[in-house]
Design a protein around this motif. Sequence first.
Motif, PDB file in Angstrom:
ATOM      1  N   ARG A  24     -53.107 -70.042  12.516  1.00  0.00           N
ATOM      2  CA  ARG A  24     -54.429 -69.412  12.503  1.00  0.00           C
ATOM      3  C   ARG A  24     -54.738 -68.662  13.805  1.00  0.00           C
ATOM      4  NH1 ARG A  24     -58.225 -71.713   8.660  1.00  0.00           N
ATOM      5  NH2 ARG A  24     -57.210 -73.272   7.360  1.00  0.00           N
ATOM      6  N   GLY A  25     -53.741 -68.452  14.653  1.00  0.00           N
ATOM      7  CA  GLY A  25     -53.967 -67.715  15.886  1.00  0.00           C
ATOM      8  C   GLY A  25     -54.052 -66.221  15.630  1.00  0.00           C
ATOM      9  N   ILE A  26     -53.816 -65.433  16.679  1.00  0.00           N
ATOM     10  CA  ILE A  26     -53.924 -63.972  16.561  1.00  0.00           C
ATOM     11  C   ILE A  26     -52.977 -63.431  15.509  1.00  0.00           C
ATOM     12  CG2 ILE A  26     -53.498 -61.807  17.788  1.00  0.00           C
ATOM     13  CD1 ILE A  26     -54.519 -63.219  20.334  1.00  0.00           C
ATOM     14  N   SER A  27     -51.732 -63.913  15.502  1.00  0.00           N
ATOM     15  CA  SER A  27     -50.752 -63.415  14.535  1.00  0.00           C
ATOM     16  C   SER A  27     -51.127 -63.803  13.116  1.00  0.00           C
ATOM     17  CB  SER A  27     -49.360 -63.960  14.874  1.00  0.00           C
ATOM     18  OG  SER A  27     -48.894 -63.448  16.090  1.00  0.00           O
ATOM     19  N   GLY A  28     -51.443 -65.087  12.909  1.00  0.00           N
ATOM     20  CA  GLY A  28     -51.775 -65.552  11.572  1.00  0.00           C
ATOM     21  C   GLY A  28     -53.036 -64.903  11.031  1.00  0.00           C
ATOM     22  N   ALA A  29     -54.064 -64.817  11.876  1.00  0.00           N
ATOM     23  CA  ALA A  29     -55.321 -64.201  11.440  1.00  0.00           C
ATOM     24  C   ALA A  29     -55.124 -62.726  11.124  1.00  0.00           C
ATOM     25  CB  ALA A  29     -56.388 -64.372  12.519  1.00  0.00           C
ATOM     26  N   PRO A  62     -45.568 -66.991  15.185  1.00  0.00           N
ATOM     27  CA  PRO A  62     -44.499 -67.370  16.110  1.00  0.00           C
ATOM     28  C   PRO A  62     -44.633 -68.773  16.683  1.00  0.00           C
ATOM     29  CG  PRO A  62     -45.947 -65.700  17.070  1.00  0.00           C
ATOM     30  CD  PRO A  62     -46.283 -65.782  15.632  1.00  0.00           C
ATOM     31  N   GLY A  63     -45.842 -69.333  16.662  1.00  0.00           N
ATOM     32  CA  GLY A  63     -46.022 -70.672  17.182  1.00  0.00           C
ATOM     33  C   GLY A  63     -45.488 -71.762  16.280  1.00  0.00           C
ATOM     34  N   ALA A  78     -36.877 -71.657  -2.764  1.00  0.00           N
ATOM     35  CA  ALA A  78     -36.468 -70.247  -2.845  1.00  0.00           C
ATOM     36  C   ALA A  78     -37.660 -69.300  -2.752  1.00  0.00           C
ATOM     37  CB  ALA A  78     -35.685 -69.992  -4.134  1.00  0.00           C
ATOM     38  N   ILE A  79     -38.584 -69.627  -1.862  1.00  0.00           N
ATOM     39  CA  ILE A  79     -39.740 -68.770  -1.619  1.00  0.00           C
ATOM     40  C   ILE A  79     -39.458 -67.915  -0.393  1.00  0.00           C
ATOM     41  CG2 ILE A  79     -42.210 -68.704  -1.060  1.00  0.00           C
ATOM     42  CD1 ILE A  79     -42.456 -71.436  -2.422  1.00  0.00           C
ATOM     43  N   PRO A  80     -39.598 -66.611  -0.497  1.00  0.00           N
ATOM     44  CA  PRO A  80     -39.363 -65.771   0.682  1.00  0.00           C
ATOM     45  C   PRO A  80     -40.276 -66.179   1.839  1.00  0.00           C
ATOM     46  CG  PRO A  80     -39.551 -64.427  -1.299  1.00  0.00           C
ATOM     47  CD  PRO A  80     -39.959 -65.813  -1.686  1.00  0.00           C
ATOM     48  N   LEU A  81     -39.700 -66.290   3.020  1.00  0.00           N
ATOM     49  CA  LEU A  81     -40.473 -66.620   4.222  1.00  0.00           C
ATOM     50  C   LEU A  81     -40.145 -65.595   5.290  1.00  0.00           C
ATOM     51  CD1 LEU A  81     -41.029 -70.053   5.909  1.00  0.00           C
ATOM     52  CD2 LEU A  81     -40.131 -68.141   7.242  1.00  0.00           C
ATOM     53  N   ILE A  82     -41.173 -65.003   5.873  1.00  0.00           N
ATOM     54  CA  ILE A  82     -40.986 -64.008   6.919  1.00  0.00           C
ATOM     55  C   ILE A  82     -41.934 -64.311   8.076  1.00  0.00           C
ATOM     56  CG2 ILE A  82     -40.226 -62.192   5.342  1.00  0.00           C
ATOM     57  CD1 ILE A  82     -43.024 -60.958   5.542  1.00  0.00           C
ATOM     58  N   GLY A  83     -41.588 -63.813   9.245  1.00  0.00           N
ATOM     59  CA  GLY A  83     -42.474 -63.918  10.390  1.00  0.00           C
ATOM     60  C   GLY A  83     -43.510 -62.816  10.359  1.00  0.00           C
ATOM     61  N   GLU A  84     -44.583 -62.999  11.134  1.00  0.00           N
ATOM     62  CA  GLU A  84     -45.646 -61.991  11.181  1.00  0.00           C
ATOM     63  C   GLU A  84     -45.136 -60.666  11.710  1.00  0.00           C
ATOM     64  OE1 GLU A  84     -48.780 -59.574  13.030  1.00  0.00           O
ATOM     65  OE2 GLU A  84     -47.312 -60.773  14.150  1.00  0.00           O
ATOM     66  N   ILE A  85     -44.169 -60.708  12.625  1.00  0.00           N
ATOM     67  CA  ILE A  85     -43.625 -59.474  13.173  1.00  0.00           C
ATOM     68  C   ILE A  85     -42.853 -58.711  12.097  1.00  0.00           C
ATOM     69  CG2 ILE A  85     -41.329 -60.182  14.039  1.00  0.00           C
ATOM     70  CD1 ILE A  85     -43.916 -58.436  16.205  1.00  0.00           C
ATOM     71  N   GLU A  86     -42.223 -59.451  11.186  1.00  0.00           N
ATOM     72  CA  GLU A  86     -41.528 -58.827  10.056  1.00  0.00           C
ATOM     73  C   GLU A  86     -42.523 -58.175   9.104  1.00  0.00           C
ATOM     74  OE1 GLU A  86     -37.812 -58.066   7.938  1.00  0.00           O
ATOM     75  OE2 GLU A  86     -38.191 -58.871   9.937  1.00  0.00           O
ATOM     76  N   LEU A  87     -43.629 -58.856   8.871  1.00  0.00           N
ATOM     77  CA  LEU A  87     -44.676 -58.274   8.028  1.00  0.00           C
ATOM     78  C   LEU A  87     -45.176 -56.970   8.632  1.00  0.00           C
ATOM     79  CD1 LEU A  87     -46.688 -58.423   5.653  1.00  0.00           C
ATOM     80  CD2 LEU A  87     -48.199 -59.765   7.161  1.00  0.00           C
TER      81      LEU A  87
END
Length: 432
Positions: A24-29, A62-63, A78-87
């Motif tokens: 819920r930080g800057i990246s998640g929000a 990233p946290g 088998a659920i796609p998972l990506i980082g916020e930077i990838e999004l």
Amino acid sequence: MDNFSEDSGYMKDFAGKRVLVAGRGISGAGAFEALSGLGAICAYTDETNIASFGADLIVVSPGIETNQPVFTYAKENAIPLIGEIELGYLLCDKPIIAITGTNGKTTVTRLIGDIFAAAGQKAAVCGNIGNSFSLAAYKGGYDVAVTEVSSFQLETVDKFRPRIAVITNISPDHLNRHKTMQAYCAAKRNIARNQTEEDFLILSQDDIPLYALENFAPKGKTLYTSVRGKLKGAYLFGGDIYYMSEKVCSADRVRLEGEHNMKNALAAVCAAKICGIDNAAVVSALTSFKPDAHRLKLVARINGKNYYNDSKGTNIMASVCAAECMCGDTCMIVGGSDKGYEYDELFSRLPETVVRVAAVGETADKVKAAADRCGRCTVETFNDFAEAFYWAKSGGEENVLLSPASASFDMFSSYGERGEAFERLVRDAAEK
């Protein structure tokens, strides 16, 4: 620079998709706001609602470490998972300049942004610098995305492909998370893993050890930076800054102090010149740039003693660079939360002008033990930050330097809060 956004995604239409956001930080929000704006059905995960939500995609901040349950759940189902930077990359329709490194990446990111602004172009300065890349990409209105990326963010990259990638330097950091230097270096190298021959990689010739590049064969055009002479890229020679044998400006146009900041300037110059920015814009940015808060800031001069706030010096080499900028004898305040390394390298590299060290916080005993092994400095340990400050203040040195070579999370919520506490103590001392 050419726009190559047509390459940049495996999921373009998020409308109606159920997306679980971890963090819920800057990246998640930022991810949550961007995805919601694109019509996705979003929820934050608290680790109890993972299965019940029925996600089509999981986006992690990233946290969130890779050993957390959300990663296991995504893999098992088998659920796609990506980082916020990838999004952010998937949503970005403009060229990307990405900057990583142990130190200097924020300064280089901001400098590049300022150079583009001086050239009349709009740069989205985002990423680990404190602005969500995915939200900036979603909002648009920029010509280039200048994105700071950390080793944490680079752990989860998949298709992320910057047009220009910069690695400022590599030295030990975040070993409490990465465990080994090999893993830390591998994460940093991920910045260039998807680059092609059309792209550019900028490396420091001076500050990236050979072991950090083991098994690394970049596909992009590789340029270098150095303060030690001519090479293919941006370099310092005869008191001037050059790019590919072209004089850009005199080195004294760089407003920032210290050799480390000259290296940062060279990285920014190299990226800007690749993009065809003219020298006038480069010089304008270099001469007007203001350093980050809590980065080697002279807070006050009281009764002949200088007080410097370098709370952002959260690893050994950052603190060494800060100490090297001091003129005259210095007492340093060192220590904080543990990042998994010893402090022997700090004491082996500190200039002789550092004569006393106040070791404070969780790592105080580790700091003192390293000093004892190296036979350097008078060191006292403290559990209280204010007590460490007043002991540092009590000596006859010309400078008191807060440069902890450690994270802040034992006593403070951030390096910023730690720096503000230091500055309050300085102000209080001035009033007495």
